[in-house]
Scaffold this motif. Structure first.
Motif, PDB file in Angstrom:
ATOM      1  N   ARG A   1       9.467  -2.326  12.357  1.00 48.91           N
ATOM      2  CA  ARG A   1       8.244  -2.823  12.607  1.00 48.91           C
ATOM      3  C   ARG A   1       7.230  -2.123  13.575  1.00 48.91           C
ATOM      4  O   ARG A   1       7.853  -1.232  14.404  1.00 48.91           O
ATOM      5  N   LEU A   2       6.118  -1.948  13.364  1.00 50.55           N
ATOM      6  CA  LEU A   2       5.128  -1.053  14.062  1.00 50.55           C
ATOM      7  C   LEU A   2       4.446  -1.772  15.201  1.00 50.55           C
ATOM      8  O   LEU A   2       4.499  -3.119  15.176  1.00 50.55           O
ATOM      9  N   PRO A   3       4.301  -1.311  16.463  1.00 47.34           N
ATOM     10  CA  PRO A   3       3.625  -1.755  17.471  1.00 47.34           C
ATOM     11  C   PRO A   3       2.343  -2.234  17.293  1.00 47.34           C
ATOM     12  O   PRO A   3       1.778  -3.217  17.819  1.00 47.34           O
ATOM     13  N   ASP A   4       1.662  -1.566  16.528  1.00 48.31           N
ATOM     14  CA  ASP A   4       0.039  -1.945  16.049  1.00 48.31           C
ATOM     15  C   ASP A   4       0.064  -1.808  14.747  1.00 48.31           C
ATOM     16  O   ASP A   4       0.625  -1.174  13.932  1.00 48.31           O
ATOM     17  N   VAL A   5      -1.108  -2.487  14.238  1.00 52.74           N
ATOM     18  CA  VAL A   5      -1.188  -2.189  12.638  1.00 52.74           C
ATOM     19  C   VAL A   5      -1.965  -1.243  12.089  1.00 52.74           C
ATOM     20  O   VAL A   5      -2.895  -0.572  13.032  1.00 52.74           O
ATOM     21  N   PRO A   6      -1.311  -0.618  11.220  1.00 52.83           N
ATOM     22  CA  PRO A   6      -1.945   0.785  10.792  1.00 52.83           C
ATOM     23  C   PRO A   6      -3.463   0.799  10.375  1.00 52.83           C
ATOM     24  O   PRO A   6      -3.960  -0.187  10.103  1.00 52.83           O
ATOM     25  N   THR A   7      -4.152   1.991  10.825  1.00 52.53           N
ATOM     26  CA  THR A   7      -5.674   1.926  10.708  1.00 52.53           C
ATOM     27  C   THR A   7      -5.971   1.861   9.178  1.00 52.53           C
ATOM     28  O   THR A   7      -6.727   1.252   8.690  1.00 52.53           O
ATOM     29  N   CYS A   8      -5.028   2.451   8.504  1.00 54.81           N
ATOM     30  CA  CYS A   8      -5.690   2.786   6.988  1.00 54.81           C
ATOM     31  C   CYS A   8      -4.004   2.627   6.069  1.00 54.81           C
ATOM     32  O   CYS A   8      -3.705   3.471   5.245  1.00 54.81           O
ATOM     33  N   PRO A   9      -3.564   1.270   5.838  1.00 51.94           N
ATOM     34  CA  PRO A   9      -2.410   1.089   5.246  1.00 51.94           C
ATOM     35  C   PRO A   9      -2.712   1.300   3.798  1.00 51.94           C
ATOM     36  O   PRO A   9      -3.500   0.829   3.218  1.00 51.94           O
ATOM     37  N   VAL A  10      -1.544   1.982   2.969  1.00 52.45           N
ATOM     38  CA  VAL A  10      -2.039   2.467   1.539  1.00 52.45           C
ATOM     39  C   VAL A  10      -0.935   2.188   0.909  1.00 52.45           C
ATOM     40  O   VAL A  10       0.110   2.108   1.232  1.00 52.45           O
ATOM     41  N   LEU A  11      -1.421   1.787  -0.406  1.00 55.09           N
ATOM     42  CA  LEU A  11      -0.281   1.556  -1.579  1.00 55.09           C
ATOM     43  C   LEU A  11      -0.707   2.858  -2.563  1.00 55.09           C
ATOM     44  O   LEU A  11      -1.623   3.139  -2.741  1.00 55.09           O
ATOM     45  N   VAL A  12       0.525   3.573  -2.972  1.00 50.23           N
ATOM     46  CA  VAL A  12       0.391   4.772  -3.584  1.00 50.23           C
ATOM     47  C   VAL A  12       1.005   4.490  -5.079  1.00 50.23           C
ATOM     48  O   VAL A  12       2.289   4.220  -4.909  1.00 50.23           O
ATOM     49  N   PHE A  13       0.307   4.773  -5.974  1.00 53.22           N
ATOM     50  CA  PHE A  13       0.660   4.536  -7.414  1.00 53.22           C
ATOM     51  C   PHE A  13       0.706   6.038  -8.114  1.00 53.22           C
ATOM     52  O   PHE A  13      -0.591   6.418  -8.095  1.00 53.22           O
ATOM     53  N   VAL A  14       1.707   6.606  -8.480  1.00 52.06           N
ATOM     54  CA  VAL A  14       1.738   7.968  -9.117  1.00 52.06           C
ATOM     55  C   VAL A  14       2.286   7.925 -10.660  1.00 52.06           C
ATOM     56  O   VAL A  14       3.274   7.225 -10.792  1.00 52.06           O
ATOM     57  N   ASN A  15       1.258   8.453 -11.534  1.00 50.24           N
ATOM     58  CA  ASN A  15       1.887   8.607 -12.948  1.00 50.24           C
ATOM     59  C   ASN A  15       2.952   9.996 -12.903  1.00 50.24           C
ATOM     60  O   ASN A  15       2.008  10.983 -12.855  1.00 50.24           O
ATOM     61  N   SER A  16       3.942   9.857 -12.822  1.00 51.30           N
ATOM     62  CA  SER A  16       4.844  11.193 -12.601  1.00 51.30           C
ATOM     63  C   SER A  16       4.797  11.814 -13.671  1.00 51.30           C
ATOM     64  O   SER A  16       5.391  12.926 -13.749  1.00 51.30           O
ATOM     65  N   LYS A  17       4.376  11.294 -14.959  1.00 52.51           N
ATOM     66  CA  LYS A  17       4.319  12.353 -16.147  1.00 52.51           C
ATOM     67  C   LYS A  17       2.987  12.871 -16.234  1.00 52.51           C
ATOM     68  O   LYS A  17       2.853  13.714 -17.202  1.00 52.51           O
ATOM     69  N   SER A  18       2.134  12.773 -15.455  1.00 59.31           N
ATOM     70  CA  SER A  18       0.694  13.270 -15.755  1.00 59.31           C
ATOM     71  C   SER A  18       0.864  14.822 -14.693  1.00 59.31           C
ATOM     72  O   SER A  18       1.741  15.018 -14.007  1.00 59.31           O
ATOM     73  N   GLY A  19      -0.027  15.552 -15.254  1.00 59.85           N
ATOM     74  CA  GLY A  19      -0.193  16.810 -14.660  1.00 59.85           C
ATOM     75  C   GLY A  19       1.168  17.694 -14.921  1.00 59.85           C
ATOM     76  O   GLY A  19       1.483  18.603 -13.995  1.00 59.85           O
ATOM     77  N   GLY A  20       1.883  17.632 -15.798  1.00 58.31           N
ATOM     78  CA  GLY A  20       3.014  18.542 -16.115  1.00 58.31           C
ATOM     79  C   GLY A  20       3.825  18.119 -14.883  1.00 58.31           C
ATOM     80  O   GLY A  20       4.150  16.796 -14.939  1.00 58.31           O
ATOM     81  N   GLN A  21       4.686  18.990 -14.246  1.00 61.44           N
ATOM     82  CA  GLN A  21       5.535  18.601 -13.248  1.00 61.44           C
ATOM     83  C   GLN A  21       4.745  18.051 -11.555  1.00 61.44           C
ATOM     84  O   GLN A  21       5.525  17.697 -10.851  1.00 61.44           O
ATOM     85  N   LEU A  22       3.265  18.374 -11.977  1.00 57.09           N
ATOM     86  CA  LEU A  22       2.783  17.971 -10.596  1.00 57.09           C
ATOM     87  C   LEU A  22       2.982  16.445 -10.108  1.00 57.09           C
ATOM     88  O   LEU A  22       2.922  16.230  -9.074  1.00 57.09           O
ATOM     89  N   GLY A  23       2.889  15.450 -11.086  1.00 52.23           N
ATOM     90  CA  GLY A  23       3.098  14.087 -10.864  1.00 52.23           C
ATOM     91  C   GLY A  23       4.253  13.856 -10.085  1.00 52.23           C
ATOM     92  O   GLY A  23       4.271  13.566  -9.077  1.00 52.23           O
TER      93      GLY A  23
END
Length: 489
Positions: free
Chosen positions: A32-54
Motif C-alpha cells: 500500500r502506498l502512503p499517498d495516492v499516485p499522481t497518475c495511476p495508469v492501466l496499460v494494455f499491450v498487444n504483444s503481437k503488434s510491431g513484430g517483437q516490439l510489442g
C-alpha cells in the motif's frame, strides 16, 4: 545506483496501482502506498503488434510497474479486465476506501498497438458507460498509427527500453485531455446466397461490423432476406481505390504474415501495391463505371433530421469520411480552409469534437500526393453530421470499403435491391494528447487556426437508440475469441 533507485521510487509514487485495487482476492498485506499516485495508469499491450516490439514493451512496463496493472491483450480482453477492476473499486468505495476513490478519479489508460487495437479498447470504454471514464493515450505499434499521430504520440514504433518507457509515462502524466467524436455505421444488404449471416460468412467484414437482425419495427428494409450490420469507428470510413489497395495489402499480409513484421517493409509493400493495383494510373486502368458518382447516390445531413443530395464530381474514384486529421499514415486530406472558403462555402477547420465528418474526394494517387505539400488537400465535398450511401444495380458487382484501416470487398446489388451504408454521430470519448498535437478541439482556444491560411487548390446524443450505443464491449465491436489479435496491428 542512487539515481536509479530514486527514479524507481518516483515511478511508484506517480504511476503505481496497489494490487488490492486491481485484484479482488489480493492479500490485505499487499503493498500500500502512503499517498495516492499522481497518475495511476492501466496499460494494455498487444504483444503481437510491431513484430517483437510489442512483447518487449510489455516486459518493460511490467518491470517498472505492478505486473497486475499491465495486461497482454493476447491473454485477456479489455472488457473483462475493466469490468473486474471497476466492480472491485465500487466494492472498496462502499467499504469507505477513499484511496480507491482517488485512484478511480485519477486513472488513465495506455494502449499499445495498431489503430485496430486502439479502436477496440476505445469501444470497450465507451460501452461500459463508466461514471468516470479514464482518458486514453495510444502508443504507435502498427503500420498506419493514425490515432497516436493525431494526438501527438508519433507514428513510428516507440523505444522499448527503460528510459524510453519512463519518458513516455512522464508525457502521459503531463498530457492534456481532449474529447473525440465516435461514429456509428449501419449497413443494410440482402443476405448472401451462400453461408450464414452470423458471423458474416461468406463475407469478410471488419471485426467492428457485426450482424444485427433488427433495427426498428418501422424500418422499411427490415424484411425477410435482408440483413443489417452495424458497428463504429473513430477515424475514417473510405470507399473506392484507396480501400482496394488496402484490401490487397491485408490479403497479402494474411497469406504471408512472416513478410510483414517490419514497419518500413510494410509501408514499402503498401506503396508497391498502390502501383500494381493501378491507383497511380487510374484514368487508364480503372473503368469510369467504378467511380464513386457512378456507383452510389450520396446524401448528407447538414442539420439534424434533414438529408440532402451531395454532388460527387464524376472523376472521383475514392471518397473519405474523416473524423481525425490523420489518414494513411499521417496525411491530412481536409487541410485548413482559408477565410474565403470558410465564408462562402461554410467550411470549418477539422475539429475532432464538433460532431462533423469531413468528406473528401480523390481522383487517383497522384491527386493524393498533393497532401505531401505543406497546405495541400483533397477535393473538399462537405462537412456533415451524417452521410448515407445508396447502391443500386449498376455496371459494377462490387466495390471496396474500409473503416479505421480494416478493408473489405463489398458486393453490390445484382437485382432491384439496394445496399445502404449510413453513418451517424454516436458520442464522445476522452483522449490524452500532447500539447502540440495535430488534433484540435472546438472548445480549446489554443486549438484555433489562423484565419488566413493559404492552400493548394486542386446530434443530440439523447436521440441515439440503444442499439447504436453499444459498439465496444458489446457484440458490435467485440473481437471474437477465434481472431488472432495480431491481425489488428
Amino acid at each position: 545506483m542512487a539515481d536509479s533507485e530514486s527514479e524507481h521510487n518516483n515511478i511508484h509514487r506517480d504511476f503505481y496501482i496497489p494490487t488490492y485495487i486491481l485484484a479482488p482476492n489480493a492479500s490485505s498485506n499487499s503493498l500500500r502506498l502512503p499517498d495516492v499516485p499522481t497518475c495511476p495508469v492501466l496499460v494494455f499491450v498487444n504483444s503481437k503488434s510491431g513484430g517483437q516490439l510489442g512483447g518487449e514493451l510489455l516486459r518493460t512496463f511490467r518491470h517498472l510497474l505492478n505486473k497486475y496493472q499491465v495486461f497482454d491483450l493476447g491473454d485477456e480482453a479489455p472488457d473483462s479486465v475493466l469490468r473486474r477492476l471497476y466492480l472491485n473499486i465500487e466494492r472498496l468505495k462502499g467499504n469507505g476506501d477513499h484511496f480507491a476513490a482517488e485512484i478511480e478519479e485519477r486513472m488513465k489508460i495506455i494502449v499499445a498497438g495498431g489503430d485496430g487495437t486502439a479502436g477496440w479498447l476505445l469501444g470497450v470504454v465507451s460501452d461500459l458507460k463508466l461514471s468516470q471514464p479514464p482518458p486514453i493515450a495510444t502508443v504507435p505499434l502498427g503500420t498506419g498509427n493514425n490515432l497516436p499521430f493525431a494526438f501527438g504520440w508519433g507514428k513510428k514504433n516507440p523505444g522499448t527500453d527503460l528510459n524510453s518507457v519512463i519518458s513516455f509515462l512522464k508525457q502521459v502524466m503531463n498530457a492534456k485531455e481532449m474529447k473525440m467524436d465516435s461514429w456509428h455505421i449501419l449497413m443494410r444488404m440482402r443476405a448472401p446466397k451462400v453461408g450464414s449471416c452470423d458471423p458474416v460468412a461468406p463475407l469478410e467484414l471488419p471485426h467492428s461490423l457485426h450482424a444485427f437482425h433488427r433495427v426498428s419495427p418501422s424500418d422499411e428494409l427490415n424484411v425477410e432476406g435482408f440483413h443489417t450490420f452495424r458497428g463504429g469507428f473513430w477515424n475514417y470510413f473510405s470507399m473506392g481505390m484507396d480501400a482496394q489497395v488496402s484490401y490487397a495489402f491485408h490479403s497479402e499480409r494474411k497469406m504471408n504474415p512472416d513478410k510483414f513484421k517490419n514497419q518500413l517493409v510494410n509501408q514499402s509493400s503498401y506503396l508497391k501495391l498502390g502501383c500494381t493495383q493501378g491507383w497511380f494510373f487510374a484514368p487508364l486502368i480503372h473503368p469510369s463505371s467504378k467511380n464513386i458518382a457512378q456507383l452510389t447516390k450520396v446524401k448528407i445531413m447538414k442539420k439534424q433530421g434533414g438529408w440532402q443530395d451531395l454532388h460527387i464530381p464524376p472523376s472521383v474514384r475514392s471518397i473519405v469520411c474523416l473524423n481525425l486529421p490523420s489518414f494513411s499514415g499521417g496525411l491530412n486530406p481536409w487541410g485548413t480552409p482559408n477565410s474565403n472558403k470558410r465564408r462562402y462555402r461554410d467550411l470549418t477547420p477539422p475539429f475532432v469534437d464538433d460532431g462533423l465528418l469531413e468528406v473528401v474526394g480523390f481522383r487517383d494517387a497522384w491527386h493524393g500526393l498533393v497532401l505531401l505539400a505543406p497546405k495541400g488537400h483533397g477535393t473538399r465535398l462537405a462537412q456533415a453530421h451524417g452521410i448515407r450511401f445508396e447502391f443500386q444495380k449498376g455496371a459494377a458487382d462490387h466495390t471496396f470499403m474500409r473503416i479505421d484501416g480494416e478493408p473489405w470487398k463489398q458486393p453490390l446489388p445484382e437485382n432491384d435491391d439496394t445496399v445502404v451504408v449510413e453513418i451517424s454521430h454516436l458520442g464522445q470519448v476522452k483522449m490524452l494528447a500532447t500539447h502540440d498535437c495535430r488534433a484540435k478541439s472546438i472548445h480549446d482556444p489554443s486549438s484555433q487556426f489562423s484565419h488566413e491560411t493559404d492552400e493548394v487548390d486542386s446530434d443530440e446524443e439523447n436521440s441515439v437508440n440503444e442499439e447504436q450505443r453499444k459498439f465496444g464491449a458489446a457484440d458490435t465491436f467485440k473481437i471474437p475469441d477465434e481472431v488472432d489479435v495480431s491481425s489488428l496491428s
